[in-house]
Structure formats: structure tokens, C-alpha cells
Design a protein around this motif. Structure first.
Motif, short mmCIF file in Angstrom:
data_model
loop_
_atom_site.label_atom_id
_atom_site.label_comp_id
_atom_site.label_asym_id
_atom_site.label_seq_id
_atom_site.Cartn_x
_atom_site.Cartn_y
_atom_site.Cartn_z
N ALA A 76 0.86 -1.19 0.00
CA ALA A 76 0.00 0.00 0.00
C ALA A 76 0.90 1.23 0.00
O ALA A 76 1.99 1.22 0.57
CB ALA A 76 -0.91 0.01 1.22
N TYR A 77 0.42 2.29 -0.65
CA TYR A 77 1.19 3.51 -0.80
C TYR A 77 0.34 4.72 -0.45
O TYR A 77 -0.88 4.69 -0.57
CB TYR A 77 1.66 3.68 -2.26
CG TYR A 77 2.36 2.48 -2.84
CD1 TYR A 77 3.74 2.41 -2.86
CD2 TYR A 77 1.63 1.42 -3.39
CE1 TYR A 77 4.39 1.30 -3.40
CE2 TYR A 77 2.28 0.31 -3.93
CZ TYR A 77 3.66 0.26 -3.94
OH TYR A 77 4.29 -0.82 -4.46
N VAL A 78 1.01 5.80 -0.06
CA VAL A 78 0.35 7.10 0.10
C VAL A 78 0.74 7.95 -1.10
O VAL A 78 1.93 8.13 -1.38
CB VAL A 78 0.78 7.79 1.41
CG1 VAL A 78 0.15 9.18 1.49
CG2 VAL A 78 0.37 6.97 2.61
N THR A 79 -0.24 8.45 -1.83
CA THR A 79 0.03 9.26 -3.01
C THR A 79 0.32 10.71 -2.61
O THR A 79 0.16 11.10 -1.45
CB THR A 79 -1.16 9.25 -3.98
OG1 THR A 79 -2.24 9.98 -3.39
CG2 THR A 79 -1.62 7.82 -4.27
N LYS A 135 -3.71 3.01 8.98
CA LYS A 135 -3.23 3.89 7.90
C LYS A 135 -2.08 4.80 8.33
O LYS A 135 -1.23 5.19 7.51
CB LYS A 135 -4.38 4.75 7.35
CG LYS A 135 -4.98 5.73 8.33
CD LYS A 135 -6.13 6.49 7.69
CE LYS A 135 -6.71 7.56 8.62
NZ LYS A 135 -7.23 6.99 9.89
N ASP A 136 -2.04 5.15 9.63
CA ASP A 136 -0.97 6.03 10.09
C ASP A 136 0.40 5.35 10.09
O ASP A 136 1.42 6.00 10.30
CB ASP A 136 -1.28 6.54 11.51
CG ASP A 136 -2.48 7.49 11.53
OD1 ASP A 136 -2.83 8.02 10.46
OD2 ASP A 136 -3.06 7.68 12.61
N TRP A 137 0.41 4.04 9.87
CA TRP A 137 1.67 3.31 9.78
C TRP A 137 2.29 3.38 8.38
O TRP A 137 3.43 2.94 8.19
CB TRP A 137 1.44 1.85 10.14
CG TRP A 137 1.35 1.60 11.62
CD1 TRP A 137 0.23 1.69 12.41
CD2 TRP A 137 2.41 1.20 12.48
NE1 TRP A 137 0.54 1.37 13.70
CE2 TRP A 137 1.86 1.05 13.78
CE3 TRP A 137 3.76 0.92 12.28
CZ2 TRP A 137 2.64 0.67 14.87
CZ3 TRP A 137 4.54 0.53 13.37
CH2 TRP A 137 3.97 0.41 14.65
N ILE A 138 1.55 3.86 7.41
CA ILE A 138 2.06 3.87 6.03
C ILE A 138 3.08 4.99 5.89
O ILE A 138 2.74 6.16 6.02
CB ILE A 138 0.94 4.06 5.00
CG1 ILE A 138 -0.19 3.05 5.24
CG2 ILE A 138 1.49 3.92 3.58
CD1 ILE A 138 -1.40 3.26 4.35
N PRO A 197 5.55 -1.62 7.72
CA PRO A 197 6.13 -0.48 7.01
C PRO A 197 7.56 -0.82 6.60
O PRO A 197 8.35 -1.31 7.42
CB PRO A 197 6.08 0.65 8.04
CG PRO A 197 6.07 -0.04 9.36
CD PRO A 197 5.37 -1.35 9.17
N VAL A 198 7.90 -0.57 5.34
CA VAL A 198 9.20 -1.02 4.83
C VAL A 198 9.93 0.06 4.06
O VAL A 198 9.33 0.97 3.47
CB VAL A 198 9.04 -2.27 3.93
CG1 VAL A 198 8.48 -3.43 4.72
CG2 VAL A 198 8.18 -1.97 2.71
N GLY A 199 11.25 -0.08 4.06
CA GLY A 199 12.10 0.70 3.18
C GLY A 199 12.43 -0.11 1.95
O GLY A 199 11.69 -1.03 1.57
N ALA A 200 13.57 0.17 1.34
CA ALA A 200 13.96 -0.53 0.12
C ALA A 200 14.29 -1.99 0.42
O ALA A 200 14.85 -2.31 1.47
CB ALA A 200 15.16 0.15 -0.52
N TYR A 201 13.94 -2.90 -0.50
CA TYR A 201 14.20 -4.33 -0.31
C TYR A 201 15.69 -4.63 -0.36
O TYR A 201 16.21 -5.38 0.45
CB TYR A 201 13.47 -5.12 -1.39
CG TYR A 201 13.56 -6.62 -1.20
CD1 TYR A 201 12.85 -7.26 -0.20
CD2 TYR A 201 14.37 -7.39 -2.03
CE1 TYR A 201 12.93 -8.64 -0.03
CE2 TYR A 201 14.47 -8.76 -1.86
CZ TYR A 201 13.73 -9.37 -0.86
OH TYR A 201 13.83 -10.74 -0.69
N SER A 225 6.96 2.08 1.74
CA SER A 225 5.58 1.64 1.51
C SER A 225 5.13 0.79 2.69
O SER A 225 5.90 0.55 3.63
CB SER A 225 5.48 0.83 0.21
OG SER A 225 6.36 -0.29 0.25
N LEU A 226 3.90 0.33 2.64
CA LEU A 226 3.39 -0.59 3.65
C LEU A 226 3.31 -1.96 2.99
O LEU A 226 2.50 -2.19 2.09
CB LEU A 226 2.02 -0.15 4.14
CG LEU A 226 1.44 -1.00 5.29
CD1 LEU A 226 2.22 -0.76 6.58
CD2 LEU A 226 -0.04 -0.69 5.50
#
Length: 358
Positions: A76-79, A125-128, A165-169, A135-136
Motif C-alpha cells: 500500500a502507498y500514500v500518493t 493507515k498512520d503506519w504507512i 512499514p518497509v524501506g527498500a528491499y 511503503s506498507l
């Protein structure tokens, strides 16, 4: 959608959220999870969202002994307009059911699962994170729970969804990765479980991955299990090659995972008028193209990394450098376009983006 009811219990002890610039991949989890149980003769029941907590299982649960478990991964993403969106979630749920079928597990109601997933994301949603490249990550998974030491499909299952919640793989980010071609071990064969997203596929791949990492390589490129000549996929990605102006990717043959990002890359390239050939491609052909200077680009595709350029392949003691070890223009264009659609920076002519709050 069936008549399943979703109950919700909110946490009384919210966790501290990590800073967006400190995120790794898959190490932190949100406040809530989704869970639903299955019982033979009754079907799926007791769907609920509740505080994130450990799982309690009988030591004889079939999942521990016979590996009946499948999973998915999406994001999931925040635009820029602060909308919360998913990328082609229906494709992941379809694939989850294909995996269920292969492992003799009960199908889920895809419409209800998407409804539950959206509700879970709304709650957390606040975790995104909204820093670029973050991204989530969403992990739906199903596992057998019946306590029984017998080789037979379980009579009971649990379906869960957790969020992270994640950064780059890859720590390399969009810098090209180095990949070792695996010639000793086999990931899957046609007729096996290679086309299903099941835990055993990944457990069986870890030895080769461990050896590759010890030699300075990020991933393993798997060859077919029968002849050990034909390219299949990278450990966490499908794979594409640009050879003399043409795009080639291994055809789905029953031992390759049908990636959602792979499908999106193919559809995007054809939308641009760039032909993509889904066919068998051998390491010998790839090596010959490298020797001739016609191997122009190579990249992996997957949910976690989206697009991961490949700068080097190591095969039979020889290093094959691709595009001078730099990102190729097509790889960059595909990455920019897919991530642009995912994050709302670009228009979505395909209807891939799904708004969580609609």
C-alpha cells in the motif's frame, strides 16, 4: 461477497512507529492483524481484525510437519494527494487461490478478503510511510492448523494478514545487483510446486542463497531442474533480458511463479509498442549474447523491489557484466512508470491502482 461478518477489536496499547528513514524490510509490524478460520463442513468463519499478537498452535499442527501453507505479498502507498492505494490486489488474491488449489487448501472469497484488507489498512493507515521508496508491505498467508500426524490435507486452517512499514528491499537500492547463476541446486520442476507461492519453495532455496551471499552476490538465478540450461527466475523475482533490442522473459512452464509485477511489466511494454517474447532462454544463449555485446540490459521484477537492475551474472567461473554494471534506460523507464502509477505521480491508464478508501 458472501455473508461473512467482520468484527473489529482495536488495540489499547499502540506501538511506537519507526522513523521513515530508519525502515528496513519486514522487521516492524503494525498494531493490528486480520484473522479468519476455516473448518471442514463449515467453511470460513470468525473473521476479525484484532491487536497484533503471537499465534498459539498445537505442536502437532499439520503446517509444522507437512508444510501446508501459502502466502502473498503486496503493498500500500500514500500518493501525493494523500490517498491510500493498492497496486493490483485482485491479482494477488487470484494467485493466492491458485496456490491454495495446488496445496489442497480451501479457497478464500477474494472479494471479502479485499474488503477485510482495506479495512485493516484503514485502521492502521498512520503506519504507512510516505518517504520516497517506502511503503506498507502486506503479507496475507494461510496455514494448516489441524493437530494430526498424518499425510493428508488439514481439516482446519487460519488465514491471516499482517502489515509492515518497509524501506527498500535491497540495500543497493536501484543500483544494479550482482547475481550468481545456480548450477548445483534446483528450486522447482514442472509439475511440482514452483508455480505456487508456498513456504517450502523458499526454504529449499536458502542453501544456494547462503552460498551466493558468501561470495558477494545478492541473489541466485535458478535454472530448470531437468536440463540445467534454461533460465527460470531469480530467488525473489522474475527476470527479463534485453537482447539486441528485444525483450525476452522465461515463459511460464509450471515451475515459475507467475509474478504480478512480471505481468505488469509485460503489459506496460506492449502498451508502449515494445514486443516481449515469453519463451525458453538458455544460459548458453545469454552467454553468447554477452560475448557478442548484444546483451543490453537485464532486470528482475517483483513486489518487494519492483524493478531490480542486474549488473553482473556469475556463471561457470565467469563474470558477465551487463550495461557496464549500470542501470539501463529501459529498466529505469519501467521502474519510474510502475512506481509512478503506484504512488499516484503518473496517470493510471490500466486501472491498476485501487483506492483503499473507496
Amino acid at each position: 461477497m458472501n455473508d461473512l461478518q467482520l468484527t473489529i477489536e482495536l488495540t489499547k496499547h499502540p506501538k511506537e512507529k519507526p522513523a521513515a528513514d530508519q525502515l528496513a524490510f519486514g522487521t516492524v509490524f503494525t498494531d493490528h492483524l486480520f484473522t479468519m478460520d476455516y473448518t471442514a463442513g463449515r467453511g470460513w468463519h470468525d473473521a476479525k481484525i484484532k491487536p497484533y499478537e503471537p499465534i498459539s498452535l498445537d505442536p502437532a499442527a499439520i503446517v509444522f510437519h507437512y508444510g501446508q501453507t501459502v502466502f502473498e505479498g503486496l503493498k500500500a502507498y500514500v500518493t501525493e494527494e494523500q490517498e491510500v492505494v493498492l497496486f493490483r490486489p485482485e491479482e494477488n488474491l487470484k494467485r493466492l487461490n491458485r496456490s491454495n488449489d495446488r496445496l489442497c487448501m480451501p479457497e478464500i472469497d477474494e472479494e471479502f478478503a479485499l474488503h477485510a484488507l482495506k479495512e485493516l489498512i484503514r485502521i492502521d493507515k498512520d503506519w504507512i510511510p510516505n518517504k520516497e521508496g517506502t511503503s506498507l508491505y502486506i503479507r496475507p498467508f494461510i496455514f494448516a492448523t489441524q493437530p494430526y500426524l498424518g499425510v493428508a490435507p488439514s481439516a482446519t486452517y487460519t488465514f491471516m494478514i499482517i502489515l509492515s512499514p518497509v524501506g527498500a528491499y535491497y540495500k543497493e537500492g536501484m543500483n544494479p545487483v550482482k547475481i550468481a547463476v545456480e548450477s548445483e541446486f534446483v528450486r522447482a520442476v514442472a509439475g511440482g510446486t514452483g508455480s505456487a507461492k508456498t513456504a517450502g519453495n523458499y526454504a529449499g532455496a536458502m542453501k544456494a542463497q547462503e552460498i551466493a551471499e558468501a561470495n558477494g552476490y545478492s541473489q541466485v538465478l535458478w535454472l530448470d531442474g531437468k536440463e540445467r540450461h534454461y533460465i527460470e527466475e531469480v530467488g525473489a523475482m522474475n527476470v527479463f533480458f534485453k537482447i539486441d533490442g528485444e525483450i525476452v522473459t522465461p515463459s511460464l512452464n509450471g515451475s515459475i511463479l507467475e509474478g504480478v509485477t512480471r505481468k505488469s511489466v509485460i503489459e506496460l511494454l506492449r502498451h508502449w509498442g515494445i514486443p516481449v517474447h515469453e519463451r525458453k532462454i538458455s544460459m548458453e544463449e545469454l552467454h553468447a549474447a554477452s560475448q557478442a555485446g548484444t546483451l543490453e540490459e537485464a532486470f528482475g521484477s517483483g513486489t518487494a523491489a519492483v524493478i531490480s537492475p542486474i549488473g553482473e551474472l556469475f556463471w561457470k567461473g565467469e563474470k558477465m557484466t551487463i550495461h557496464n554494471g549500470e542501470i539501463g534506460p529501459l529498466s529505469q523507464r519501467i521502474y519510474d512508470t510502475i512506481t509512478g502509477i503506484q504512488t499516484g505521480k503518473l496517470e493510471d491508464p490500466f486501472g491498476w491502482r485501487v483506492n483503499v478508501f473507496e
